[in-house]
Write a protein that holds these residues in place. Structure first.
Motif, PDB file in Angstrom:
ATOM      1  N   LEU A 172      32.875  36.706  30.204  1.00  0.00           N
ATOM      2  CA  LEU A 172      33.390  36.214  31.485  1.00  0.00           C
ATOM      3  C   LEU A 172      34.559  35.302  31.141  1.00  0.00           C
TER       4      LEU A 172
ATOM      5  N   GLY B  69      33.496  36.926  42.850  1.00  0.00           N
ATOM      6  CA  GLY B  69      33.916  38.320  42.860  1.00  0.00           C
ATOM      7  C   GLY B  69      34.910  38.577  43.968  1.00  0.00           C
ATOM      8  N   GLN B  70      35.316  39.829  44.109  1.00  0.00           N
ATOM      9  CA  GLN B  70      36.229  40.196  45.191  1.00  0.00           C
ATOM     10  C   GLN B  70      35.498  40.112  46.525  1.00  0.00           C
TER      11      GLN B  70
ATOM     12  N   GLY C 299      40.986  36.649  36.307  1.00  0.00           N
ATOM     13  CA  GLY C 299      39.564  36.496  35.977  1.00  0.00           C
ATOM     14  C   GLY C 299      38.935  37.855  35.706  1.00  0.00           C
TER      15      GLY C 299
ATOM     16  N   THR D 131      34.950  30.510  35.646  1.00  0.00           N
ATOM     17  CA  THR D 131      36.091  30.322  34.728  1.00  0.00           C
ATOM     18  C   THR D 131      37.411  30.312  35.520  1.00  0.00           C
ATOM     19  N   ASN D 132      37.469  31.056  36.638  1.00  0.00           N
ATOM     20  CA  ASN D 132      38.697  31.018  37.453  1.00  0.00           C
ATOM     21  C   ASN D 132      38.940  29.608  37.993  1.00  0.00           C
TER      22      ASN D 132
ATOM     23  N   GLN E  25      28.004  31.719  33.875  1.00  0.00           N
ATOM     24  CA  GLN E  25      28.655  31.183  35.075  1.00  0.00           C
ATOM     25  C   GLN E  25      27.594  30.940  36.143  1.00  0.00           C
TER      26      GLN E  25
ATOM     27  N   LEU F 244      39.273  39.554  39.176  1.00  0.00           N
ATOM     28  CA  LEU F 244      39.653  38.733  40.334  1.00  0.00           C
ATOM     29  C   LEU F 244      40.919  37.959  39.972  1.00  0.00           C
TER      30      LEU F 244
HETATM   31  C1  BTN Z   1      34.803  41.849  41.316  1.00  0.00           C
HETATM   32  O1  BTN Z   1      34.199  41.510  42.344  1.00  0.00           O
HETATM   33  O2  BTN Z   1      34.792  43.006  40.920  1.00  0.00           O
HETATM   34  C2  BTN Z   1      35.583  40.820  40.535  1.00  0.00           C
HETATM   35  C3  BTN Z   1      34.703  40.085  39.577  1.00  0.00           C
HETATM   36  C4  BTN Z   1      35.428  39.096  38.708  1.00  0.00           C
HETATM   37  C5  BTN Z   1      34.450  38.295  37.869  1.00  0.00           C
HETATM   38  C6  BTN Z   1      35.138  37.434  36.868  1.00  0.00           C
HETATM   39  S1  BTN Z   1      33.990  36.737  35.735  1.00  0.00           S
HETATM   40  C7  BTN Z   1      35.206  35.672  35.108  1.00  0.00           C
HETATM   41  C8  BTN Z   1      36.054  35.212  36.278  1.00  0.00           C
HETATM   42  N1  BTN Z   1      35.475  34.019  36.880  1.00  0.00           N
HETATM   43  C9  BTN Z   1      35.012  34.244  38.111  1.00  0.00           C
HETATM   44  O3  BTN Z   1      34.452  33.398  38.835  1.00  0.00           O
HETATM   45  N2  BTN Z   1      35.229  35.523  38.457  1.00  0.00           N
HETATM   46  C10 BTN Z   1      35.925  36.257  37.411  1.00  0.00           C
END
Ligand code: BTN
Length: 248
Positions: free
Chosen positions: A62, A47-48, A134, A19-20, A42, A118
Motif C-alpha cells: 500500500l 478507494g475510488q 495511491g 498513505t495518500n 492502513q 487513487l
Molecule cells: C480503488 O478503489 O480501486 C482505489 C484503491 C486505492 C488504494 C490505495 S492503498 C494506498 C493508497 N492509500 C489509500 O488510502 N488509498 C490508496
C-alpha cells in the motif's frame, strides 16, 4: 527545482490511516517529487468513489507517490492514470499472466481485481502542481471478504509469497521509466500501450449507463479520461468516470 528519482526516499510506516493522506503533507514541499510513503497496514485506506480499500495487515503493498508534474496541462491529467496503470501491469507481468487495465485504472488478472489506484491532484492555473498517486496491490493475501466482488492477489494467482520491499523497488524503477516518457512527451505511445492493455479492448461487451444496459465496443480513452464507446447500432458515446459501468 531539484528532480529526485522516484523512490529514492521511501518512508515505510508500520501503520497509518491512509498513505495518500500522509503523503499530502509533502504537497507544499517543492522538493518532494519522488517521495514514496509505504505501509502494509492502513486503518482507513481510501478507494475510488468514496469506498474503503480493504487489505489484511501485513499482507499487501500500500503506497503513495508524491509527484510534481508541473509540465502537464490539467486537461492531460489522465496521462498520469495511464502511466500508473501501465507500470503496475508491467511489474505484475513478471510474476503472472492475464493482466489488463479496466478503465480507468483498475488492474485485473483475467476477470479479478488485483490492484487499485487513487490519484489526487492539485493545480496551479492550467498546469498540475502536486499529484498523489495511491496504489494498493494485493500481494500475499489469501482470503478476502465476501463483500468484495472479484478480488485476487499474486498469492492467489501463483501460490507463492513475495517480498513487498523488493516489489516496491522494482515498481519505482518501472514507474520512473514511464514518467520519463511522459516528460519527454511520448503521449501517443503511452496512449497506444494503454489502449492495447485495456480490459475488453476488442469486441462488443455489455455496459450500463443511466439505468440502461447496452452492448458496445471501446473505441478509445481521451487524455481527459473519458471512455469512448461505439454501440452495436453504431452510435458513439463518451462517458466520464462513474457515468458508465462494465457488466462483468
Ligand atoms: C480503488 O478503489 O480501486 C482505489 C484503491 C486505492 C488504494 C490505495 S492503498 C494506498 C493508497 N492509500 C489509500 O488510502 N488509498 C490508496
Amino acid at each position: 527545482m531539484a528532480i529526485q528519482r522516484i523512490g529514492k526516499d521511501i518512508v515505510w510506516l508500520d501503520k497509518v490511516d491512509s498513505t495518500n493522506l500522509f503523503a499530502e503533507r509533502y504537497a507544499t514541499d517543492d522538493y518532494a517529487h519522488g517521495v514514496v510513503v509505504a505501509t502494509t497496514n492502513q486503518t482507513h485506506g481510501r478507494g475510488q468513489r468514496g469506498n474503503q480499500w480493504e487489505s489484511n495487515p501485513g499482507d499487501n503493498l500500500l503506497f503513495s507517490i508524491v509527484l510534481k508534474p508541473t509540465f502537464l496541462l490539467v486537461q492531460r491529467q489522465f496521462l498520469i492514470s495511464k502511466i500508473t496503470a501501465l507500470a503496475i501491469v508491467e511489474l505484475l507481468s513478471s510474476y503472472t499472466s492475464g493482466l489488463s487495465i479496466k478503465w480507468p485504472n483498475d488492474i485485473y488478472v483475467n476477470s479479478c481485481k488485483i490492484s487499485g489506484v487513487l490519484i489526487e491532484n492539485s493545480f496551479h492555473s492550467e498546469y498540475l502542481d502536486t499529484t498523489i498517486v495511491g496504489i494498493g496491490i494485493n500481494v500475499n493475501q489469501s482470503e478476502f471478504s465476501d463483500e468484495l466482488p472479484n478480488p485476487t492477489s499474486l498469492y492467489r494467482e501463483t501460490g507463492k509469497a513475495y517480498d513487498l520491499n523488493t516489489l516496491l523497488n522494482q515498481f519505482c524503477q518501472v514507474y520512473q521509466r514511464y514518467y520519463n516518457a511522459l516528460q519527454h512527451n511520448s503521449i501517443g505511445e503511452i496512449s497506444r500501450s494503454y489502449f492495447e492493455k485495456l480490459f475488453r479492448s476488442d469486441g462488443y461487451s455489455s455496459y450500463t449507463a443511466s439505468g440502461q444496459t447496452f452492448r458496445a465496443r471501446i473505441i478509445g480513452v481521451r487524455d481527459t479520461g473519458e471512455l469512448v464507446l461505439e454501440t452495436d447500432s453504431g452510435e458513439r458515446k463518451e462517458f466520464a468516470f462513474k457515468e458508465v459501468a462494465f457488466v462483468i
